[in-house]
Motif scaffolding. Structure first.
Motif, mmCIF file in Angstrom:
data_model
loop_
_atom_site.group_PDB
_atom_site.id
_atom_site.type_symbol
_atom_site.label_atom_id
_atom_site.label_comp_id
_atom_site.label_asym_id
_atom_site.label_seq_id
_atom_site.Cartn_x
_atom_site.Cartn_y
_atom_site.Cartn_z
ATOM 1 N N ILE A 78 0.865 -1.185 0.000
ATOM 2 C CA ILE A 78 0.000 0.000 0.000
ATOM 3 C C ILE A 78 0.902 1.235 0.000
ATOM 4 O O ILE A 78 1.973 1.224 0.604
ATOM 5 C CB ILE A 78 -0.956 -0.016 1.217
ATOM 6 N N GLU A 82 -2.107 6.278 -0.483
ATOM 7 C CA GLU A 82 -3.319 5.489 -0.237
ATOM 8 C C GLU A 82 -3.650 5.479 1.255
ATOM 9 O O GLU A 82 -4.805 5.618 1.652
ATOM 10 C CB GLU A 82 -3.096 4.062 -0.758
ATOM 11 N N GLU A 85 -5.098 8.735 2.120
ATOM 12 C CA GLU A 85 -6.469 8.850 1.645
ATOM 13 C C GLU A 85 -7.430 8.153 2.610
ATOM 14 O O GLU A 85 -8.488 8.674 2.940
ATOM 15 C CB GLU A 85 -6.549 8.211 0.264
#
Ligand SMILES: [Zn+2]
Ligand SMILES: [Zn+2]
Length: 96
Positions: A78, A82, A85
């Motif tokens: 990841i 991300e 977010e």
């Protein structure tokens, strides 16, 4: 110096717990530290922060400071963006 509002929002981020623990490992509310994401040309105080537990921040073998951002992202599958977010989604706000 951070303003009162900035401090408030940093406390809120930290209170979410480690974002990697909750999003990748499924452990909610691991006590966290704040990690500044460095973006080119951005001053430190203006850079976004991720809530990471000490283990995933700097102490553990799989921490972002031990592995570096690229190694960390590869290991956990990841990206920091991300994670940011998802963290913002948890905070109920959109990315600045
Ligand atoms: Zn963690
Ligand atoms: Zn850090």
């Amino acid at each position: 110096m951070a303003t009162k509002d900035e401090k408030k929002s940093l406390n809120k981020i930290a209170s979410l717990g480690c974002i990697l623990c909750s999003e990748v490992l499924g452990f909610e509310g691991t006590p966290s530290e704040l990690h500044h994401i460095r973006r080119h040309g951005a001053v430190r105080s203006a850079s976004p922060v991720l809530a990471l537990c000490p283990e995933h921040h700097r102490n553990g073998n799989d921490s972002i400071h031990r592995m570096g951002v690229n190694g960390f992202e590869k290991k956990w599958g990841i990206s920091c963006e991300e994670l940011l977010e998802r963290q913002n989604k948890k905070l109920g706000k959109s990315i600045e």
